[in-house]
Design an enzyme around this catalytic site. Structure first.
Site, PDB file in Angstrom:
ATOM      1  N   CYS A 170      51.854 100.868  66.132  1.00  0.00           N
ATOM      2  CA  CYS A 170      51.353 101.569  67.311  1.00  0.00           C
ATOM      3  C   CYS A 170      50.174 102.412  66.860  1.00  0.00           C
ATOM      4  CB  CYS A 170      52.426 102.430  67.969  1.00  0.00           C
ATOM      5  SG  CYS A 170      52.989 103.804  66.998  1.00  0.00           S
ATOM      6  N   TYR A 207      34.486  90.100  69.792  1.00  0.00           N
ATOM      7  CA  TYR A 207      35.739  90.626  69.247  1.00  0.00           C
ATOM      8  C   TYR A 207      35.777  90.602  67.717  1.00  0.00           C
ATOM      9  CZ  TYR A 207      40.172  92.759  70.149  1.00  0.00           C
ATOM     10  OH  TYR A 207      41.163  93.685  70.237  1.00  0.00           O
TER      11      TYR A 207
HETATM   12  P1  NAD Z   1      42.148  81.927  62.134  1.00  0.00           P
HETATM   13  O1  NAD Z   1      41.283  81.189  61.201  1.00  0.00           O
HETATM   14  O2  NAD Z   1      43.571  82.152  61.797  1.00  0.00           O
HETATM   15  O3  NAD Z   1      42.134  81.214  63.561  1.00  0.00           O
HETATM   16  C1  NAD Z   1      40.986  80.719  64.197  1.00  0.00           C
HETATM   17  C2  NAD Z   1      41.429  79.721  65.259  1.00  0.00           C
HETATM   18  O4  NAD Z   1      40.288  79.234  65.947  1.00  0.00           O
HETATM   19  C3  NAD Z   1      42.143  78.523  64.663  1.00  0.00           C
HETATM   20  O5  NAD Z   1      43.368  78.340  65.328  1.00  0.00           O
HETATM   21  C4  NAD Z   1      41.168  77.381  64.882  1.00  0.00           C
HETATM   22  O6  NAD Z   1      41.840  76.153  65.088  1.00  0.00           O
HETATM   23  C5  NAD Z   1      40.422  77.832  66.108  1.00  0.00           C
HETATM   24  N1  NAD Z   1      39.080  77.278  66.234  1.00  0.00           N
HETATM   25  C6  NAD Z   1      38.161  77.049  65.261  1.00  0.00           C
HETATM   26  N2  NAD Z   1      37.020  76.588  65.788  1.00  0.00           N
HETATM   27  C7  NAD Z   1      37.224  76.509  67.128  1.00  0.00           C
HETATM   28  C8  NAD Z   1      36.428  76.111  68.208  1.00  0.00           C
HETATM   29  N3  NAD Z   1      35.162  75.734  68.022  1.00  0.00           N
HETATM   30  N4  NAD Z   1      36.968  76.134  69.460  1.00  0.00           N
HETATM   31  C9  NAD Z   1      38.238  76.518  69.684  1.00  0.00           C
HETATM   32  N5  NAD Z   1      39.053  76.912  68.676  1.00  0.00           N
HETATM   33  C10 NAD Z   1      38.530  76.922  67.426  1.00  0.00           C
HETATM   34  O7  NAD Z   1      41.416  83.292  62.420  1.00  0.00           O
HETATM   35  P2  NAD Z   1      42.009  84.626  63.079  1.00  0.00           P
HETATM   36  O8  NAD Z   1      42.730  85.386  62.056  1.00  0.00           O
HETATM   37  O9  NAD Z   1      42.694  84.329  64.354  1.00  0.00           O
HETATM   38  O10 NAD Z   1      40.657  85.409  63.394  1.00  0.00           O
HETATM   39  C11 NAD Z   1      39.648  84.832  64.197  1.00  0.00           C
HETATM   40  C12 NAD Z   1      38.373  85.640  64.132  1.00  0.00           C
HETATM   41  O11 NAD Z   1      38.464  86.796  64.932  1.00  0.00           O
HETATM   42  C13 NAD Z   1      38.013  86.118  62.744  1.00  0.00           C
HETATM   43  O12 NAD Z   1      36.617  86.038  62.586  1.00  0.00           O
HETATM   44  C14 NAD Z   1      38.478  87.538  62.740  1.00  0.00           C
HETATM   45  O13 NAD Z   1      37.815  88.346  61.799  1.00  0.00           O
HETATM   46  C15 NAD Z   1      38.167  87.939  64.146  1.00  0.00           C
HETATM   47  N6  NAD Z   1      39.000  89.006  64.640  1.00  0.00           N
HETATM   48  C16 NAD Z   1      38.552  90.258  64.640  1.00  0.00           C
HETATM   49  C17 NAD Z   1      39.347  91.264  65.112  1.00  0.00           C
HETATM   50  C18 NAD Z   1      38.909  92.616  65.120  1.00  0.00           C
HETATM   51  O14 NAD Z   1      37.795  92.889  64.831  1.00  0.00           O
HETATM   52  N7  NAD Z   1      39.803  93.488  65.464  1.00  0.00           N
HETATM   53  C19 NAD Z   1      40.577  91.007  65.604  1.00  0.00           C
HETATM   54  C20 NAD Z   1      41.010  89.737  65.581  1.00  0.00           C
HETATM   55  C21 NAD Z   1      40.223  88.749  65.095  1.00  0.00           C
END
Ligand code: NAD
Length: 551
Positions: free
Chosen positions: A405, A317
């Site tokens: 949307c 993702y």
């Molecule tokens: P964030 O830093 O706000 O949240 C990450 C969460 O993961 C935190 O709550 C943290 O406590 C938790 N976490 C960290 N290590 C962990 C582990 N080993 N096990 C369980 N939980 C763990 O980040 P975010 O904004 O939610 O984004 C997360 C990732 O997903 C990013 O890399 C982002 O780029 C990606 N993402 C991509 C898309 C997309 O491509 N459309 C969409 C959503 C998120």
């Protein structure tokens, strides 16, 4: 100053700046740091690990002060979250131009970036953090809803009813996952290491229940799947421990993905550590932290590969987990696809992507009026209607009321002009800001995510987002940004953003029509160039002039 500083955008129709265009910027940068919106506002961090709204509090204050005085024929330049110049431009030019985190490719490494960041010379802007159009978890909710919906249709399930989805991460973006799963009628188990993050999602009704043990979680999941009832369960734990444990027990989910912050090795929490231990190690021995983090990601992904071998639908993702594990020796890490080639690219070919808007009045009623307007504009689109009805019912606004949307080429310009007319007629109380994520059809080059597996192999060509930023600036977007490293980390992406204000004036209508045509138009054009037949058809339908397009 004592105590943490609390920032919140002004509401109502009283202007602090000299026009609604500059007022919109002034409100939106502050909205990004609203405690309801931002993940760590005290550090200027909006979302996505370290994505900041401004480089420092001094820079933030200077941006606000400059905006208060900015004339409607001037343009403010922002370099990595710091205001660096105001130049005379003209009324139709952007009021703000932003460049965040950009490095010459050979130097575009995390190590070099961190060195500069430690000296206060650069800032990580993520995507909409540093370009001031983050709207909280709702922004990503729509994308996740679309992705899972498209997956269910492709698998021939219709919806996720009775299906078990395993994922991790309840952060700024990952927090949308449980609600997107239940909106698609499915059952979700989301592993999150930080109980605070999980509690926040529970408060906002994005997740239904929080549990501490895998046994409790699986009992709930099994019951809900058997009954075909939508349910989302947050399990406090580490994905690098829980995923392998499930695989070991032979429990194979129907769908598996992940949204831990794997794009940033220092944000991903290594296995077998408490949050406190992780924080200490991060500060005291970053090298050791990095090693443990990468080793944990390898274990995490090996379990995902095992689920895939056993028949689960597994996809990445967009957090770069596959790349990290691959670099750490997991040679089959790329065996499962990213979500864009798997489910989203056909939408990108039509210029479809995350169109979002914000009511500057602060009044939720303004958003409900725009919801109705969108449903009236596109009465034939049942999928869109279902989303808007559920969004009104389920979404808790964070900061200024907003909506998102997915709209395509032609549709966005129509919607923008309609909103402008509503502002002009006083149907809504104040102007509407229209923007989007940088994750859009023609605005990003990110070979492990949005441009993964392009048909002609141009995954890493970043001329496209640069052209996107330039044409949007020429067309008169109110602010335009160009960033590096969003989503997947430094060295892995380049992308552009645009935000435009519908203030009800005829001049705004002209700008809206131009920008909301060229912006999704770039998506169509980029995919025509790469040889996608769906894009070719969209270009012909839309009458887009493409000099070398096959007739
Ligand atoms: P964030 O830093 O706000 O949240 C990450 C969460 O993961 C935190 O709550 C943290 O406590 C938790 N976490 C960290 N290590 C962990 C582990 N080993 N096990 C369980 N939980 C763990 O980040 P975010 O904004 O939610 O984004 C997360 C990732 O997903 C990013 O890399 C982002 O780029 C990606 N993402 C991509 C898309 C997309 O491509 N459309 C969409 C959503 C998120």
């Amino acid at each position: 100053m004592s105590g943490p500083r609390v920032v919140r955008a002004p509401r109502g129709t009283q202007l602090t700046c000299k026009s609604w265009l500059t007022e919109a910027v002034y409100r939106m940068i502050q909205n990004n740091l609203d405690p309801e919106v931002a993940e760590r506002p005290e550090d200027l961090v909006v979302y996505g690990g370290r994505g900041q709204a401004a480089r420092s509090w001094e820079a933030f204050d200077a941006i606000l002060e400059t905006l208060k005085e900015l004339e409607d024929d001037e343009t403010l330049l922002v370099q990595s979250g710091k205001p660096v110049a105001v130049f005379k431009s003209h009324a139709d030019a952007p009021r703000v131009l932003i460049a965040n985190s950009n490095l010459v490719p050979h130097w575009a490494t995390q190590a070099h970036f961190d060195e500069l960041a430690a000296k206060g010379l650069i800032m990580y802007g993520q995507m909409t953090a540093g370009s001031w159009i983050y709207i909280g978890t709702q922004g990503i909710l729509q994308g996740t809803y679309e992705t899972l919906g498209s997956l269910a249709v492709q698998r021939g399930w219709g919806s996720l009813k009775g299906k078990f989805t395993l994922t991790a991460g309840l952060g700024g973006m990952g927090g949308a996952q449980p609600l997107a799963i239940t909106m698609n009628e499915g059952v979700g188990l989301v592993v999150e290491i930080d109980p605070e993050r999980a509690r926040r999602r529970l408060e906002h009704r994005y997740v239904d229940v929080i549990v501490d043990t895998l046994e409790e979680a699986m009992t709930l999941v099994q019951e809900a799947c058997d009954e075909g009832k939508p349910l989302s369960v947050a399990l406090i734990g580490n994905a690098a421990e829980i995923f392998p444990e499930l695989a070991l027990r032979g429990i194979i989910p129907d769908v598996v993905t992940d949204q831990t912050p794997a794009h940033d090795v220092m944000a991903y929490v290594p296995a077998h550590m408490t949050l406190e231990e992780a924080a200490r190690l991060r500060a005291e021995d970053p090298k050791e932290y990095e090693k443990r983090s990468l080793d944990s990601m390898s274990e995490h992904i090996k379990a995902m590969l095992e689920f895939q071998r056993k028949g689960a639908e597994v996809f990445d993702y967009g957090n770069n987990l596959r790349q990290r594990a691959f670099d750490n020796g997991v040679k089959d890490a790329f065996n499962f696809p990213g979500f864009v080639p798997a489910y989203i690219r056909p939408l990108f070919c039509e210029g479809k992507g995350p169109f979002r808007w914000v009511a500057l009045s602060g009044d939720p009623e303004d958003i409900y009026r725009t919801d109705e307007a969108i449903m009236e504009l596109f009465p034939e689109d049942e999928h869109l209607r279902r989303w808007l009805v559920m969004a009104k019912e389920k979404i808790h606004f964070q900061g200024l009321p907003s909506r998102i949307c997915w709209l395509g080429y032609g549709e966005r310009a129509k919607a923008g002009l309609k909103f402008n007319e509503m502002v002009a007629k006083g149907v809504v109380k104040a102007p509407i800001v229209i923007g989007r994520d940088h994750l859009d059809s023609g605005s990003v080059a990110s070979p492990n995510r949005e441009t993964e597996g392009m048909r002609d192999g141009t995954d890493a060509v970043s001329d496209w987002p640069i052209l996107n930023a330039m044409i949007n600036a020429v067309g008169g977007a109110t602010w335009v940004s160009f960033h590096h490293g969003g989503g997947v980390g430094i060295g892995f992406s380049q992308h552009a953003g645009q935000v435009i204000v519908a203030d009800g004036t005829p001049a705004a209508a002209r700008r809206l029509e131009r920008v909301l045509t060229t912006d999704p138009g770039m998506g169509v054009v980029r995919h025509v160039d790469a040889g996608y037949p769906e894009a070719l058809a969209a270009a012909r339908r839309g009458g887009i002039k493409i000099p070398m397009m096959k007739k």
